[in-house]
Write an enzyme that holds these catalytic residues in place. Sequence first.
Site, PDB file in Angstrom:
ATOM      1  N   CYS A 111       0.812  -1.228   0.000  1.00 10.45           N
ATOM      2  CA  CYS A 111       0.000   0.000   0.000  1.00 10.45           C
ATOM      3  C   CYS A 111       0.844   1.277   0.000  1.00 10.45           C
ATOM      4  O   CYS A 111       0.318   2.360  -0.244  1.00 10.45           O
ATOM      5  CB  CYS A 111      -0.945  -0.002   1.187  1.00 10.45           C
ATOM      6  SG  CYS A 111      -1.998  -1.448   1.180  1.00 10.45           S
ATOM      7  N   HIS A 245      -3.219   6.830   2.568  1.00  6.21           N
ATOM      8  CA  HIS A 245      -3.723   5.542   2.064  1.00  6.21           C
ATOM      9  C   HIS A 245      -5.115   5.243   2.647  1.00  6.21           C
ATOM     10  O   HIS A 245      -5.345   5.329   3.854  1.00  6.21           O
ATOM     11  CB  HIS A 245      -2.735   4.432   2.427  1.00  6.21           C
ATOM     12  CG  HIS A 245      -3.272   3.064   2.182  1.00  6.21           C
ATOM     13  ND1 HIS A 245      -3.890   2.706   1.001  1.00  6.21           N
ATOM     14  CD2 HIS A 245      -3.313   1.951   2.970  1.00  6.21           C
ATOM     15  CE1 HIS A 245      -4.271   1.448   1.072  1.00  6.21           C
ATOM     16  NE2 HIS A 245      -3.949   0.969   2.256  1.00  6.21           N
ATOM     17  N   ASN A 275     -10.395  -0.695   0.124  1.00  4.67           N
ATOM     18  CA  ASN A 275      -8.937  -0.523   0.177  1.00  4.67           C
ATOM     19  C   ASN A 275      -8.347  -1.092  -1.114  1.00  4.67           C
ATOM     20  O   ASN A 275      -8.376  -2.300  -1.331  1.00  4.67           O
ATOM     21  CB  ASN A 275      -8.401  -1.273   1.412  1.00  4.67           C
ATOM     22  CG  ASN A 275      -6.887  -1.249   1.522  1.00  4.67           C
ATOM     23  OD1 ASN A 275      -6.195  -0.895   0.572  1.00  4.67           O
ATOM     24  ND2 ASN A 275      -6.380  -1.648   2.675  1.00  4.67           N
TER      25      ASN A 275
END
Length: 320
Positions: A111, A245, A275
């Site tokens: 990520c 993020h 996500n």
Amino acid sequence: MSAVICGTGSYAPNYIMDNDRIAELVETNDTWIQERTGIRQRHIAKEETTVYMACEAAKRAVECAGISPEEIELIIVATLSSDVILPCTACEVQREIGAKGAAAFDINAACSGFVIAYNMADAFFAAGQYKTALIVAAESLSHLTDWTDRNTCILFGDGAGAAVLKSVPGKHFLSVTHSDGEKGWALTCKNRLAVEKSGFGREFYIDMNGQEIFKFAVRKVPELIREVLRKNGVKQEEIDWFVVHQANCRILEAVARHIGEPSWKFPMNLQSYGNTSSASIPLLLDEINRQGKLKKGDKILLAGFGAGLTWSGNILEWGI
Ligand code: ACO
């Protein structure tokens, strides 16, 4: 010399899966998912490949920047979910968009991938090696998701985002990146060889200790933000946006609270995408750019965190 973003693009798959659909697969419900994560739905790549999504996002960023693909000297793609091991996704993007002559390679920093790709392009600019770069992050996490595991399948989605960067005279911001391999066990995904060797575990799927990752993010992201500001001699009040993020709305709210900023300075779109790992930051940048929220000269602090464990940040001045 410093990097400015002069074009953004993104792509989200056509198929949308809402929380009610997930509740048909595992024991969960829309209220739990929204309260604990903020996620309402995610896009799932049923037809699209990682390369396709990367190329679509890249084409849109190049069009937005108003440059010709031949001007691009460097392409970095961040992904943990490439369609094939070889060739790398960046070379596929180079061919598909016609960026003849550009250097192209992938990175896997989960990520944190987009922020680290940005930092790498920026470092090439500072060294005087390149003047125009395309950075892309693309993920097909649905293929790595165990749809019987309610700890993970509620969280992830697919998509891609891209940005065209140009090297311009001006203040060069220094990046911060940290890693902690000791905690790598908290978020894993095996490949075929690893599954064959160990013979146990959730084969090929993302396996996560959610609470460990949650605690890590809430502790490390505020530290990261402070370190980026300190290293660059920038005051916190000079930052217009914190683009972090998109993992969980409670993580974003906790980070905002820890550093004493209002939550509106932390834009959020995870309610619509879930996500999407490395793709979450460029998807969000493209969204707020196209909504006209960003002004030339706005200072944006980028912060990524994820598997590895890795966490990385930088400051950029909006250049469009
Ligand atoms: N639906 C309903 N109930 C659930 C679900 C679910 N999907 N999942 C867990 N529960 C239950 C648990 O069994 C537990 O029940 P109990 O109290 O009776 O034992 C209760 O809900 C609480 O479980 P927790 O695991 O404590 O839930 P938590 O509040 O920690 O939320 C979550 C879990 C959403 C996964 C959270 O920990 C999180 O977001 N962590 C960060 C994850 C993340 O961001 N990962 C990606 C990092 S980025 C990358 O590199 C890919």
